[in-house]
Design a protein around this motif. Sequence first.
Motif, mmCIF file in Angstrom:
data_model
loop_
_atom_site.group_PDB
_atom_site.id
_atom_site.type_symbol
_atom_site.label_atom_id
_atom_site.label_comp_id
_atom_site.label_asym_id
_atom_site.label_seq_id
_atom_site.Cartn_x
_atom_site.Cartn_y
_atom_site.Cartn_z
ATOM 1 N N LEU A 3 0.822 -1.242 -0.013
ATOM 2 C CA LEU A 3 -0.025 0.132 -0.026
ATOM 3 C C LEU A 3 0.777 1.378 0.182
ATOM 4 C CD1 LEU A 3 -2.739 -0.831 2.586
ATOM 5 C CD2 LEU A 3 -3.123 -0.683 0.132
ATOM 6 N N SER A 4 0.424 2.019 -0.703
ATOM 7 C CA SER A 4 1.307 3.411 -0.867
ATOM 8 C C SER A 4 0.631 4.106 0.768
ATOM 9 C CB SER A 4 0.516 4.397 -1.886
ATOM 10 O OG SER A 4 -0.706 4.581 -1.585
ATOM 11 N N LYS A 5 1.532 5.352 0.846
ATOM 12 C CA LYS A 5 1.108 6.085 2.019
ATOM 13 C C LYS A 5 -0.179 6.605 2.295
ATOM 14 C CE LYS A 5 5.284 8.301 4.085
ATOM 15 N NZ LYS A 5 5.978 9.758 4.082
ATOM 16 N N LYS A 6 -0.699 7.052 0.834
ATOM 17 C CA LYS A 6 -2.222 7.318 0.947
ATOM 18 C C LYS A 6 -2.971 6.166 1.209
ATOM 19 C CE LYS A 6 -5.216 10.311 -2.008
ATOM 20 N NZ LYS A 6 -5.376 10.615 -3.459
ATOM 21 N N GLY A 7 -2.833 5.154 0.719
ATOM 22 C CA GLY A 7 -3.535 3.782 0.890
ATOM 23 C C GLY A 7 -3.398 3.317 2.491
ATOM 24 N N LYS A 8 -2.449 3.544 3.125
ATOM 25 C CA LYS A 8 -2.120 3.141 4.513
ATOM 26 C C LYS A 8 -3.079 4.091 5.200
ATOM 27 C CE LYS A 8 2.275 0.986 3.994
ATOM 28 N NZ LYS A 8 3.878 1.087 4.622
ATOM 29 N N ARG A 9 -2.903 5.321 5.106
ATOM 30 C CA ARG A 9 -3.830 6.338 5.853
ATOM 31 C C ARG A 9 -5.365 6.063 5.576
ATOM 32 N NH1 ARG A 9 -3.137 10.888 8.248
ATOM 33 N NH2 ARG A 9 -4.785 12.756 8.213
ATOM 34 N N ARG A 10 -5.661 5.711 4.442
ATOM 35 C CA ARG A 10 -7.155 5.545 4.174
ATOM 36 C C ARG A 10 -7.483 4.341 5.192
ATOM 37 N NH1 ARG A 10 -8.458 6.875 -2.055
ATOM 38 N NH2 ARG A 10 -8.140 9.105 -1.967
ATOM 39 N N PHE A 11 -6.635 3.155 4.941
ATOM 40 C CA PHE A 11 -6.917 1.927 5.568
ATOM 41 C C PHE A 11 -6.998 2.252 7.138
ATOM 42 C CE2 PHE A 11 -5.892 -1.979 7.621
ATOM 43 C CZ PHE A 11 -6.690 -2.920 6.897
ATOM 44 N N ALA A 12 -6.022 3.040 7.550
ATOM 45 C CA ALA A 12 -5.987 3.589 9.053
ATOM 46 C C ALA A 12 -7.125 3.995 9.566
ATOM 47 C CB ALA A 12 -4.783 4.055 9.476
ATOM 48 N N VAL A 13 -7.848 5.007 8.771
ATOM 49 C CA VAL A 13 -8.977 5.760 9.091
ATOM 50 C C VAL A 13 -10.136 4.987 8.834
ATOM 51 C CG1 VAL A 13 -10.727 7.528 8.110
ATOM 52 C CG2 VAL A 13 -8.020 8.069 8.232
ATOM 53 N N TYR A 14 -10.201 4.215 7.875
ATOM 54 C CA TYR A 14 -11.369 3.061 7.882
ATOM 55 C C TYR A 14 -11.470 2.219 9.037
ATOM 56 C CZ TYR A 14 -14.121 -0.888 6.381
ATOM 57 O OH TYR A 14 -15.145 -1.979 6.095
ATOM 58 N N CYS A 15 -10.214 1.662 9.560
ATOM 59 C CA CYS A 15 -10.190 1.005 10.556
ATOM 60 C C CYS A 15 -10.827 1.386 11.970
ATOM 61 C CB CYS A 15 -8.911 0.208 10.981
ATOM 62 S SG CYS A 15 -8.358 -0.975 9.847
ATOM 63 N N ALA A 16 -10.450 2.838 12.121
ATOM 64 C CA ALA A 16 -10.577 3.726 13.330
ATOM 65 C C ALA A 16 -11.972 4.094 13.390
ATOM 66 C CB ALA A 16 -9.964 4.807 13.444
#
Length: 52
Positions: A3-16
């Motif tokens: 995952l790119s940095k943007k993808g990791k951030r989106r995944f973290a926001v989704y998990c939260a």
Amino acid sequence: MKLSKKGKRRFAVYCALVLAVAVFTVPAYATDDPIQVVNTFAKEILTLITGG
């Protein structure tokens, strides 16, 4: 899966978001009186906001 940095951030926001929904879900117990349901729901929301 990379995952790119943007993808990791989106995944973290989704998990939260999923965790917040799971933790803060409040059951509203139905009764025969609709006003009682509203009062119960309001009391639960105020309890969450004030923290106790």
